[in-house]
Design an enzyme around this catalytic site. Structure first.
Site, mmCIF file in Angstrom:
data_model
loop_
_atom_site.group_PDB
_atom_site.id
_atom_site.type_symbol
_atom_site.label_atom_id
_atom_site.label_comp_id
_atom_site.label_asym_id
_atom_site.label_seq_id
_atom_site.Cartn_x
_atom_site.Cartn_y
_atom_site.Cartn_z
ATOM 1 N N SER A 136 -3.532 8.119 -6.117
ATOM 2 C CA SER A 136 -4.742 8.138 -5.294
ATOM 3 C C SER A 136 -5.803 9.025 -5.941
ATOM 4 C CB SER A 136 -4.388 8.579 -3.875
ATOM 5 O OG SER A 136 -5.465 8.396 -2.988
ATOM 6 N N HIS A 178 -6.391 2.401 -4.112
ATOM 7 C CA HIS A 178 -6.361 1.712 -2.810
ATOM 8 C C HIS A 178 -7.276 0.478 -2.890
ATOM 9 C CE1 HIS A 178 -4.434 5.285 -1.074
ATOM 10 N NE2 HIS A 178 -5.389 6.006 -1.631
ATOM 11 N N GLU A 205 -2.314 -0.349 -3.800
ATOM 12 C CA GLU A 205 -1.324 0.634 -3.390
ATOM 13 C C GLU A 205 0.068 0.240 -3.890
ATOM 14 O OE1 GLU A 205 -1.722 1.077 0.832
ATOM 15 O OE2 GLU A 205 -3.662 2.098 0.679
#
Length: 278
Positions: A136, A178, A205
């Site tokens: 992330s 994402h 993801e």
């Protein structure tokens, strides 16, 4: 910040950006592969949870890497710039065979670690062969040009994405995470309109792009990696578009690569996963 020079007798380590929400319990193929690259039972992984404001993020990854078979794992919980002066932590980082940056807010990483001995140690470690991964926010910060923030949506819009300097392990890609889940193709396109030299890498993801020492991306995980190649960009209106106006871009190439697919960053060649070729 530019990548560190690779010593003549070394090969750069893997760079492993993950799109976030990687599987940690059932079939953690991404993190298990990272542990293998870091030396397995002989490995030492330094976890850097700076992006997260949760106190237990670092210790959770410590336990996870130990459960996956690494010899040693330690969380270096840099919360303030003064923490980067801790000599014990810095030595542990320099001795690590793998470095992993957690998710959270990528600007916390750059504002706390940017320009410090820690940031230099991470770049130097990767240049001499240490694998460095991040999930992330920890993925976004790995490149020289980092997406700091921006709006979701399918259309690139002027003024809706902000780039900032990342840690600079590579200057060949701009990373967004994402990707499919948060509809971020528009902001990655806008980032490439600002910097057409780089290749856009959009990570779903539970999906990682393992960038090997020869700058070939290998896709691992349950989703896909979207590659946007601006090398053949014929026209971009970014230079004349007003804030809030859609950006015109022509001549782009786009590839969607699930697990097993690869992309050569030098030759700009995409290869489908084995078994999908005609």
């Amino acid at each position: 910040m530019a990548p560190a020079k690779v010593p003549e007798t070394a090969r750069r380590g893997y760079i492993m950006p993950v799109g976030g929400a990687e599987k940690k319990d059932e079939e953690p193929v991404i993190l298990r592969r990272f542990v293998e690259l870091c030396g397995g039972v002989d490995g030492r992984i330094a976890v850097i949870p700076t992006a997260s404001e949760l106190e237990d993020t670092g210790t959770r990854y410590e336990r996870l890497f130990l459960e996956l078979g690494v010899g040693k794992a330690r969380s270096l919980d840099y919360r303030r710039r003064t923490d980067t002066e801790n000599p014990d932590w810095l030595q542990w980082l320099r001795d690590a065979t793998g470095i992993f940056l957690t998710g959270g807010n990528q600007l916390r990483i750059t504002t706390i670690l940017g320009g410090t001995p820690v940031a230099r140690a991470i770049r130097s470690a990767n240049a001499r062969g240490v694998s460095v991964g991040g999930t992330s926010a920890g993925a976004a910060v790995l490149s020289e040009h980092m997406v700091a923030f921006g709006e979701s949506g399918a259309t690139p819009v002027a003024g809706r994405v902000t780039l900032a300097p990342g840690l600079g392990l590579t200057n060949r890609v701009v990373i967004d995470q994402h990707f499919r889940e948060r509809d971020r193709i528009g902001r990655l396109l806008a980032a490439l309109a600002l910097n057409p030299f780089a290749v856009g890498v959009g990570l779903d993801e539970d999906t990682a792009a393992f960038i090997d020492p020869d700058d070939v991306i290998h896709v691992v995980g349950s989703g896909a990696v979207t590659i946007i190649d601006a090398n053949g960009l014929e026209h971009s209106s970014m230079g004349s578009a007003e804030d809030g106006q859609a950006i015109c871009m022509t001549g782009l190439r786009l590839h969607v690569l699930p697990g097993g697919g690869s992309f050569d960053l030098h030759h700009r060649i995409a290869t489908p996963p084995p078994g999908t070729l005609d």
